[in-house]
Write an enzyme that holds these catalytic residues in place. Structure first.
Site, PDB file in Angstrom:
ATOM      1  N   ASP A  14      32.309  45.299  40.213  1.00 50.10           N
ATOM      2  CA  ASP A  14      33.169  45.407  41.404  1.00 50.10           C
ATOM      3  C   ASP A  14      32.419  46.072  42.563  1.00 50.10           C
ATOM      4  O   ASP A  14      31.507  46.866  42.352  1.00 50.10           O
ATOM      5  CB  ASP A  14      34.419  46.216  41.033  1.00 50.10           C
ATOM      6  N   ASN A  21      31.313  44.235  45.500  1.00 54.02           N
ATOM      7  CA  ASN A  21      30.436  43.364  46.306  1.00 54.02           C
ATOM      8  C   ASN A  21      30.873  43.317  47.771  1.00 54.02           C
ATOM      9  O   ASN A  21      30.039  43.386  48.680  1.00 54.02           O
ATOM     10  CB  ASN A  21      30.486  41.911  45.779  1.00 54.02           C
ATOM     11  N   HIS A  61      28.361  39.108  47.366  1.00 54.41           N
ATOM     12  CA  HIS A  61      28.406  38.321  46.126  1.00 54.41           C
ATOM     13  C   HIS A  61      27.014  37.778  45.797  1.00 54.41           C
ATOM     14  O   HIS A  61      26.603  37.769  44.635  1.00 54.41           O
ATOM     15  CB  HIS A  61      29.401  37.165  46.262  1.00 54.41           C
ATOM     16  N   TRP A  92      42.153  34.076  42.269  1.00 53.39           N
ATOM     17  CA  TRP A  92      42.538  32.890  43.074  1.00 53.39           C
ATOM     18  C   TRP A  92      43.391  33.298  44.264  1.00 53.39           C
ATOM     19  O   TRP A  92      43.577  32.525  45.201  1.00 53.39           O
ATOM     20  CB  TRP A  92      43.347  31.907  42.210  1.00 53.39           C
ATOM     21  N   LEU A 104      20.069  37.729  23.345  1.00 48.13           N
ATOM     22  CA  LEU A 104      21.209  38.390  23.999  1.00 48.13           C
ATOM     23  C   LEU A 104      22.336  37.379  24.108  1.00 48.13           C
ATOM     24  O   LEU A 104      22.120  36.241  24.541  1.00 48.13           O
ATOM     25  CB  LEU A 104      20.813  38.869  25.407  1.00 48.13           C
ATOM     26  N   SER A 128      42.026  46.049  35.407  1.00 46.19           N
ATOM     27  CA  SER A 128      42.237  44.787  36.137  1.00 46.19           C
ATOM     28  C   SER A 128      42.285  43.567  35.206  1.00 46.19           C
ATOM     29  O   SER A 128      41.662  42.537  35.486  1.00 46.19           O
ATOM     30  CB  SER A 128      41.156  44.604  37.216  1.00 46.19           C
TER      31      SER A 128
END
Ligand code: IPE
Ligand code: IPE
Ligand code: MG
Length: 262
Positions: free
Chosen positions: A26, A28, A43, A75, A137, A202
Site C-alpha cells: 500500500d 503507491n 504504481h 474496482w 519461490l 482490507s
C-alpha cells in the site's frame, strides 16, 4: 505435495526466516502525490519494489510470497486508474515472466480472474503455465482477490465436489473447507507486512491470517526492498508465537536449562 499444518488444528513448526510472507503493498498513490506525480507513477514504481522483494525472498530463503496487488474492492476506484492498472498487469506479465522462469519462480494468480478482460486472462494463463513446475519461490499475486470472496468460493466448491456434506453439515471440518481456498497447498503466512501506514487487513487473507504475525510500516510501497524486509523479519524474530499455549510451555524454565547444562 507437502501437506502443511493448520495453525488451529496443530502447532506449526517455525524458524527465523518466515516460510511464507504476505504483503499488502500500500501507499503507491501517496508516494506519487508527495512527489507531485500522478498516482499511476507510484504504481509503476511499485513494480520495481515487487522485483526487489522477490529477489530478496529468493536470497533469504523465504519459500512463499503472497502480494496483494488488486482487491475485490479496488474496482471502486476511478475507471482510468483501474484501466491503467490492468494495462500494467498485462505488461508486467508479458515482459517479466521469462526472467521469473529463469529464476525458478512459480507464479500463481489468486483471485476471481474471470472478471478480467480476455487479454489479461490469457497473459495470466500463459505465465502460470510457463512457471508451473518451478520451485525456488512460490509467488502468489492476489488480483481481484478478497478474503470473503475466497471463503465463499471455497464453500461453494466444497459442496459441489462433495454434495453429501450439504445434508450432513455437522460433518464439515476445517480441512474440508481449507482445501478449496486459493492458497491450498501453501503454509499459512508466518509474517504479514503492510506498508503505507494503515493498520488494517482490507479483506486480504482472512482465513489464513489466524496466527500470522503482523508488521506495519509507514513507508510507502515503492520504497520497499530488502532492507525493509529485513527490518520486518527482525521484528518477527522478536515475537513469541504461542498458538494458544502459555509462554512457559514454549520456553523451558531458566533453572532447568541451568541444571541440564551442569
Ligand atoms: C496500493 O497503493 C496499490 C493498489 C491498491 C492497487 P494505493 O494505490 O492504495 O496507494 P494509496 O494508498 O492511495 O497511497
Ligand atoms: C489494499 O489497499 C489493497 C491492495 C494493496 C491491493 P487499499 O488501498 O485498497 O486499502 P484501503 O482501501 O486503504 O483499506
Ligand atoms: Mg491504498
Amino acid at each position: 505435495m507437502t501437506v502443511y499444518t493448520s495453525s488451529t488444528l496443530d502447532v506449526p513448526s517455525t524458524s527465523n526466516i518466515p516460510k511464507h510472507v504476505a504483503i499488502v503493498m500500500d501507499g503507491n498513490g501517496r508516494w506519487a502525490k508527495s512527489r507531485l506525480m500522478p498516482r499511476f507513477a507510484g504504481h509503476k514504481r511499485g513494480v520495481d519494489a515487487v522485483k526487489r522483494t522477490v529477489q530478496a525472498c529468493c536470497e533469504l530463503g523465504v519459500e512463499h510470497l503472497t502480494l496483494f496487488a488488486f482487491s475485490s474492492e479496488n474496482w471502486r476506484r476511478p475507471p482510468e486508474e483501474v484501466s491503467l492498472l490492468m494495462r500494467l498487469f498485462i505488461r508486467v506479465l508479458r515482459k517479466d515472466v521469462e526472467a521469473m522462469h529463469r529464476e525458478n519462480i512459480c507464479l500463481r494468480i489468486i483471485g476471481d480472474t474471470t472478471a478480467f478482460e480476455p487479454e489479461l486472462q490469457a497473459a495470466i494463463a500463459s505465465a502460470q503455465e510457463l512457471t508451473k513446475d518451478n520451485s525456488r519461490l512460490f509467488l502468489n499475486i492476489a488480483a481481484n482477490y478478497g478474503g470473503r470472496w475466497d471463503i465463499l468460493q471455497a464453500t461453494k466448491n466444497m459442496l459441489k465436489s462433495n454434495p453429501e456434506l450439504a445434508n450432513n453439515p455437522d460433518q464439515i471440518s476445517e480441512t474440508d473447507l481449507s482445501r478449496h481456498l486459493c492458497l491450498q497447498g501453501s503454509p499459512e503466512p508466518d509474517l504479514f507486512i503492510r506498508t503505507g501506514g494503515e493498520q488494517r487487513v482490507s479483506n486480504f487473507l482472512l482465513w489464513q491470517l489466524a496466527y500470522t504475525e503482523f508488521y506495519f510500516t509507514d513507508k510507502f510501497w515503492p520504497d520497499f526492498g530488502k532492507p525493509m524486509l529485513l527490518e520486518a523479519i527482525d521484528s518477527y524474530n522478536n515475537r513469541e508465537r504461542r498458538f494458544g499455549r502459555t509462554s512457559e510451555q514454549i520456553q523451558p524454565p531458566v533453572a532447568n536449562v541451568r541444571q541440564s547444562a551442569q
